[in-house]
Design a protein around this motif. Sequence first.
Motif, short mmCIF file in Angstrom:
data_model
loop_
_atom_site.label_atom_id
_atom_site.label_comp_id
_atom_site.label_asym_id
_atom_site.label_seq_id
_atom_site.Cartn_x
_atom_site.Cartn_y
_atom_site.Cartn_z
N GLY A 110 -7.72 8.10 6.17
CA GLY A 110 -6.55 7.21 6.30
C GLY A 110 -6.88 5.75 6.05
N LYS A 166 0.85 -1.19 0.00
CA LYS A 166 0.00 0.00 0.00
C LYS A 166 0.89 1.25 0.00
CE LYS A 166 -1.88 3.52 2.42
NZ LYS A 166 -1.32 4.44 3.42
N ASP A 176 -4.87 2.06 4.49
CA ASP A 176 -4.11 1.04 5.24
C ASP A 176 -5.03 -0.13 5.56
OD1 ASP A 176 -2.04 2.96 5.49
OD2 ASP A 176 -2.92 3.74 7.33
N LYS A 182 -0.91 8.51 13.53
CA LYS A 182 -1.58 8.56 12.23
C LYS A 182 -0.93 7.64 11.19
CE LYS A 182 -2.63 12.01 8.74
NZ LYS A 182 -1.61 12.67 7.91
MG MG Z 1 -2.36 7.34 6.23
#
Ligand code: MG
Length: 450
Positions: free
Chosen positions: A199, A9, A202, A257
């Motif tokens: 986010g 990723k 992931d 994060k």
């Molecule tokens: Mg991220």
Amino acid sequence: MSQTLIISKFGGTSVADFYSMNHSADIVLSNNNTRLVVLSASAGITNLLVSLSEGQEQRHRSYLLNEISRIQYAIIDFLSSKIVRNEINVMLENIAMLSDAAALATSQALTDELVSYGELMSTLLFVEVLREREVNVQWFDIRKVMYTNERFGSAEPDVVRIKENATRLLLPYIEQVLIVTQGFIGTESKGRTTTLGRGGSDYTAALLGEALKATRIDIWTDVAGIYTTDPRIVPEAKRIQEISFEEAAEMATFGAKVLHPATLLPALRSDIPVFVGSSKDPVSGGTRICNKTKNPPLFRAVALRRHQTLVTLHSLNMLHTRGFLAQVFEILARHNISVDLITTSEVSIALTLDTTGSTFTGISLLNEELLSELSSMCHVAVEEHIALVAIIGNKLSKACGVGKEIFEALEPFNLRMICYGASNYNLCFLVSTHDAEAVVRALHKNLFGG
Ligand code: MG
Ligand code: ADP
Ligand code: ASP
């Protein structure tokens, strides 16, 4: 199927421009076992799209649309394919159309549809970068696999259906062709686009890793691993070479994060190691996240989560009565609010709500109706501009002297609420946003030196 399957990723900065995309392509091509690539939107694009989804007046809309075109065109201009240029143009037109709709009325479903174009565009461009390097590569729309519920903005994946879909639509092909697909986005039962929360790419990589029984999930980002705290706040932070799923999950949950909070759940369930490294500097190594680590330290890291809301409920009726907490939680549950931290005294309850994570920024967690229901049974005080600082470690509630080491660093600061003992893995407290970074620096210095 080959013995080894790596899912890689790449985050926003790793696909920000033509140069970064080529760096990321080098990483993919350096290991034949990397058969599936999951991408974020190019850096900055999701924020611009979120802003458009909030409904903007015409002039600002044009400005935001131009910015999006500028970022993507800086990549297209290096590519010779007319087809990809046309495809991106069609997407840019769709974005403009959806932004007009958002200016009339915002909605969570519309937000997710709009922001999904970030990942749709970056994957198209990355595929073209690879094609021009004569790689046999296929673009794949992950919405055919990534089924979720309809909680737009932070949708929950349907792990069973994802596995079925991935086994049917991806597994037979990954041996023959490199597949590039989108992180972050999914689809609900009516076919509308959803997102897994900010986010979330992931998490996509980890869900696909679980579904396809990958041997490893590589998360390539802009830092060379997981550090003892955010290196942007403390440049002397040290890289953690190896960390357990539980510790890393705790760090992500409490604000580190570098990983979406849910990423490690599928990895833990299926015992798939995760590697975190820098796409700009792959040779410098990174962090390995796995089931068990040797000699887990007492203190592992310090994490910071901004934008917390502190709610204090105060009522003399609480004295010697039963069921007050149950009533409060019943109201919060009815309003779909999940409480984060909680402390109680005889006459008051303090609790925090986490306002980060969802793609949709349009609704405040504390709506009028909820506040008036709570106010009918007690006095309610709400404070914003609060940050949560967490110390992540091992057997924290069993060791002696933990309090001293932590609190001596915090002497100059006003702490609002302390939670310790419920978890073996963390001790956390609230401070004002203004003090947050100074607190992290002071704590880090005391616990990790530097
Ligand atoms: Mg991220
Ligand atoms: P990506 O776009 O690649 O997903 P993110 O911005 O989501 O990247 O995550 C990487 C960032 O996470 C780093 O730039 C760093 O500032 C931040 N971060 C926060 N806590 C940590 C930590 N403990 N270790 C490493 N990075 C951290
Ligand atoms: N592009 C999305 C975001 O910025 C998802 C991701 O980057 O993981 O939140």
